[in-house]
Design an enzyme around this catalytic site. Structure first.
Site, PDB file in Angstrom:
ATOM      1  N   GLU A  36      36.686   1.657 -11.618  1.00 21.98           N
ATOM      2  CA  GLU A  36      37.693   0.797 -11.005  1.00 21.98           C
ATOM      3  C   GLU A  36      37.024  -0.487 -10.479  1.00 21.98           C
ATOM      4  OE1 GLU A  36      40.715   0.710 -11.061  1.00 21.98           O
ATOM      5  OE2 GLU A  36      41.481  -0.394  -9.330  1.00 21.98           O
ATOM      6  N   GLU A 113      11.793   3.898  13.938  1.00 22.58           N
ATOM      7  CA  GLU A 113      12.479   3.640  12.673  1.00 22.58           C
ATOM      8  C   GLU A 113      11.545   3.950  11.524  1.00 22.58           C
ATOM      9  OE1 GLU A 113      13.368  -0.520  12.681  1.00 22.58           O
ATOM     10  OE2 GLU A 113      14.522  -0.327  14.524  1.00 22.58           O
ATOM     11  N   ARG A 136       8.967 -13.626   3.397  1.00 24.61           N
ATOM     12  CA  ARG A 136       8.197 -13.852   4.610  1.00 24.61           C
ATOM     13  C   ARG A 136       7.186 -14.992   4.413  1.00 24.61           C
ATOM     14  NH1 ARG A 136       3.300 -11.902   6.382  1.00 24.61           N
ATOM     15  NH2 ARG A 136       3.091 -12.028   8.633  1.00 24.61           N
ATOM     16  N   GLU A 170      14.107  -5.287   5.289  1.00 22.54           N
ATOM     17  CA  GLU A 170      13.212  -4.952   4.190  1.00 22.54           C
ATOM     18  C   GLU A 170      14.031  -4.755   2.920  1.00 22.54           C
ATOM     19  OE1 GLU A 170      10.087  -4.973   5.122  1.00 22.54           O
ATOM     20  OE2 GLU A 170       8.909  -3.779   3.706  1.00 22.54           O
ATOM     21  N   LYS A 309       0.978   4.333  10.512  1.00 23.87           N
ATOM     22  CA  LYS A 309       0.814   4.444   9.050  1.00 23.87           C
ATOM     23  C   LYS A 309       0.496   5.887   8.692  1.00 23.87           C
ATOM     24  CE  LYS A 309       0.766   0.157   7.202  1.00 23.87           C
ATOM     25  NZ  LYS A 309      -0.231  -0.391   6.341  1.00 23.87           N
ATOM     26  N   CYS A 403     -30.882  14.603 -20.391  1.00 20.72           N
ATOM     27  CA  CYS A 403     -29.649  13.909 -20.735  1.00 20.72           C
ATOM     28  C   CYS A 403     -28.734  14.803 -21.570  1.00 20.72           C
ATOM     29  CB  CYS A 403     -29.982  12.634 -21.521  1.00 20.72           C
ATOM     30  SG  CYS A 403     -28.511  11.800 -22.142  1.00 20.72           S
ATOM     31  N   CYS A 406     -28.745  12.966 -25.265  1.00 19.63           N
ATOM     32  CA  CYS A 406     -29.904  12.764 -26.136  1.00 19.63           C
ATOM     33  C   CYS A 406     -31.092  13.641 -25.747  1.00 19.63           C
ATOM     34  CB  CYS A 406     -30.325  11.292 -26.135  1.00 19.63           C
ATOM     35  SG  CYS A 406     -31.111  10.790 -24.605  1.00 19.63           S
TER      36      CYS A 406
END
Ligand code: IVH
Length: 667
Positions: A36, A113, A136, A170, A309, A403, A406
């Site tokens: 709609e 928040e 910003r 944001e 954080k 090694c 080798c």
């Protein structure tokens, strides 16, 4: 239809679409089927096409994206857009609380928040009409992205009251939109977006608003950046934003004490993955506006708010085995092979263990349950071992004495933790050297990746880099998964690489200690391979950035008969041996702000790769260095910048964010 009837119908359509849009996108409570809404929008678009004189800037039809812009105009923020100080643990939050109480007393209260992982935007309304939206930028000057923001359907084009104010929030890309975007990119064979934040920022930086419109972005408003409003506190301010028709985040909570703040913060650890958008922390704000203004701001961030954080996501998996690989310089690196697990958005099945010392330090055994995270959210890392979960079937790992490729004896060079294979004929080193030669910063031969090189090398079709230029169509077509088209493209790419400027070849040769930057300096200073090959140690040392170790290594490289032979062969197949780029501009010549400045790049940049940023700064006479010292003039800090930024702040060095860098580069 005549103009008058059209106007009446258009007005009806707009108010219906505004109402349905508000219910759907802001309240998340649709009242009509999508079809709609789409039908009404189609009718409106058709009427506006027939009667363009009736188009208005707040018509819901702008949501589909208007005309393409040439540039983003600059916008000066009337009140600066600040950033937030960080808290990483409970103690940091308690310290914040103590500082706040010292300033405003004990009857303080907080609002918590979600910290939405997107990009900050500022929206200006005059008499209820959305007139301008900006990024910003550097906090003082941003870019006008109004046309793109208008495509975000939860941003009201007209408010429910005739208010004049600036709101901050944001813009972000919901996880679902991000997945859809990457799926589409994958189908088109394009490079995938790394995360929703980058994808949102990238979408809003497109000059064609139709692109932003197709990305299904969203927004949460979290503050007021100017104008008079009828509220005494942040929580009342947010309620007022709701009343005006803005979308605010409903997970906010008033917390009268710091303990409640901590409880709120902790409660999101588990709930976070279930949100339909990404968050990277919790923002804690002092509620009362009066308290806020008493606390004030520093140059960069308000004293009345802090961002907690979240720690990087850690997951547990099984370490199945430790594999060894021999690098181009002979260093033998142990790599953990893991049962694949999802960490911070991608599947991880290998993690470098760097060296034997680290395996001992972390007491890693094969078969262990290990904790894995992504360092800087990118590189997989084994954090620690869950020793208490051992069954007794785990095995100690022994670094080999020889090694793995080798079988020559490995050595530990003085002052190094790494074990090295020092056999110059070691096939692993040669193969890795070939892979390095074709890589992006070196000869950049597209279509010749690790897999193809390994096949060619295993089939003995190439044994040194000159052989790459002798490959034939028939040899390539015989390889696994190589079609006619890939072969043609590959041969073209090989041919094109012959024309590369000298520094690419120099870097590609893999001379010990000569990185991409030194290769460029050498190419600029000596101009031709010939001159460089005959340079004496003192000639090399005369160049600013070339030190003793590098000079020795360069002289030693060109002294080898094999090197001489290889360069002769490369020249004979037509590989360019001259510098083609611009000569460096002397600091005096360049009147750019970067001229003569030493600049350090740190953190993640979104719009430019590190290399691009570096090239541009250098082209303007700047010098890009890897570490911050007293000699550094300027630090460019991208997202999640760490110790280098801290050091710059400690030394009082000027710090810019990416937007400021872009503005200056484009001046
Ligand atoms: S308040 C004056 N609240 O986090 C400080 N910021 O450095 C205004 N962010 O890029 C920031 N969610 O865009 C605030 N609920 C939230 C937020 C939030 C995300 C972003 C903000 C800024 C960064 C803080």
């Amino acid at each position: 239809m005549d103009l008058q009837t059209a106007e009446l119908r258009i007005n009806d359509l707009r108010s219906l679409l505004n109402q349905y849009g508000y219910e759907y996108y802001v309240l998340d409570m649709p009242t009509v089927p999508d079809a709609e809404y789409d039908r009404l929008m189609k009718e409106l678009l058709e009427l506006e096409t027939t009667f363009p004189e009736l188009i208005t800037s707040d018509s819901p039809s702008v949501r589909v994206g208007g005309k393409i812009l040439d540039v983003f105009e600059k916008v000066e923020h009337r009140t600066p857009m600040l950033s937030l100080g960080n808290a990483f643990n409970e103690q940091d939050l308690k310290d914040f609380d103590r500082r706040v109480r010292q300033a405003v007393g004990d009857n303080v209260s907080y609002v918590c928040e979600l910290k939405i992982d997107g990009l900050a935007v500022s929206l200006r309304y005059e008499n209820g009409l959305f007139i301008q939206g900006a990024t910003r930028g550097d906090g003082t000057i941003g870019e006008d992205i109004t046309a793109n923001l208008k495509t975000i359907k939860s941003i009201p084009l007209r408010l429910r009251e005739n208010a004049t104010l600036e709101v901050r929030g944001e813009a972000y890309m919901p996880k679902k939109s991000f997945e859809a975007l990457n799926k589409a990119k994958e189908e088109r064979g394009e490079e995938l977006a790394a995360n929703p934040r980058n994808a949102a920022a990238g979408s809003l930086r497109q000059l064609d608003p139709k692109i932003a419109a197709s990305r299904n972005l969203d927004v949460f408003l979290y503050g007021i950046g100017g104008g008079t409003i009828n509220a005494a506190s942040h929580s009342e301010g947010l309620d007022y934003l709701d009343q005006l028709g803005f979308k605010t985040n409903k997970e906010r909570r008033k917390c009268p004490t710091i303990n409640e703040v901590i409880e709120y913060v902790n409660s999101w650890g588990d709930k976070r993955p279930h949100l339909p958008y990404e968050i990277d922390g919790i923002v804690i704000k002092v509620d009362s506006y009066e308290h806020q203004s008493k606390l004030g701001t520093t140059a960069k961030s308000p004293r009345w708010a802090i961002a907690y954080k979240f720690p990087a996501e850690e997951v547990v998996t099984t370490l199945l085995d430790i594999e060894l690989s021999v690098g181009r310089t002979g260093v033998v690196t142990p790599t953990a092979i893991l049962i694949p697990v999802k960490v911070a958005g991608t599947t991880v099945q290998r993690a470098s263990l760097h060296n034997e010392d680290l395996i001992r330090e972390k007491d890693i055994k094969i078969g262990d349950q290990v904790v894995v995270k992504k360092a800087g959210d990118i590189i997989p890392e084994v954090v620690n071992v869950l020793a208490e979960q051992r069954t007794g079937n785990e095995r100690d790992f022994q670094m080999p004495t020889h090694c793995p490729e080798c079988e020559s004896e490995l050595v530990r060079l003085e002052g190094e933790v790494a074990l090295r294979c020092i056999n110059p004929k070691c096939p692993a080193q040669i193969r890795e050297g070939l892979i390095h030669f074709v890589s992006r910063d070196a000869m950049n031969i597209e279509g010749l990746g690790e897999k193809v090189i390994s096949q060619l090398f295993a089939e003995k079709l190439i044994s040194d880099v000159a052989d790459i230029y002798k490959l034939t169509h028939d040899q390539l077509i015989a390889l696994e998964r190589m079609g006619e088209k890939s072969v043609t493209n590959l041969l073209k790419a090989i041919e094109a690489s012959k024309g590369n400027s000298l520094e690419k070849l120099l870097f590609g040769l893999g001379i010990r200690h000569v990185g991409a930057k030194a290769a460029k300096t050498l190419a600029q200073s000596f101009d031709t391979m010939e001159k460089l090959a005959h340079a004496k140690k003192d000639d090399l040392l005369a160049i600013n950035e070339i030190g003793d170790k590098m000079a020795d290594s360069i002289v030693a490289f060109f002294d080898q008969e094999e090197a001489e032979e290889l360069l002769r062969e490369l020249a004979s197949v037509g590989v360019n041996m001259e510098y083609k780029g611009a000569k460096p501009v002397s600091a005096e010549e360049s009147n750019s702000i970067f001229a003569g400045k030493t600049v350090v790049l740190t953190g993640k940049l979104e719009q430019l790769s590190r290399n691009e940023a570096k090239e541009k700064i250098e082209a303007l006479g700047g010098n890009v260095s890897g570490s911050v010292s007293k000699k550094t003039h300027l630090v460019i800090a991208g997202e999640d910048a760490g110790s280098k930024l801290a050091k710059a702040e400690e030394l009082g060095i000027e710090v810019w964010d990416e937007e400021k860098l872009l503005i200056e580069l484009n001046k």
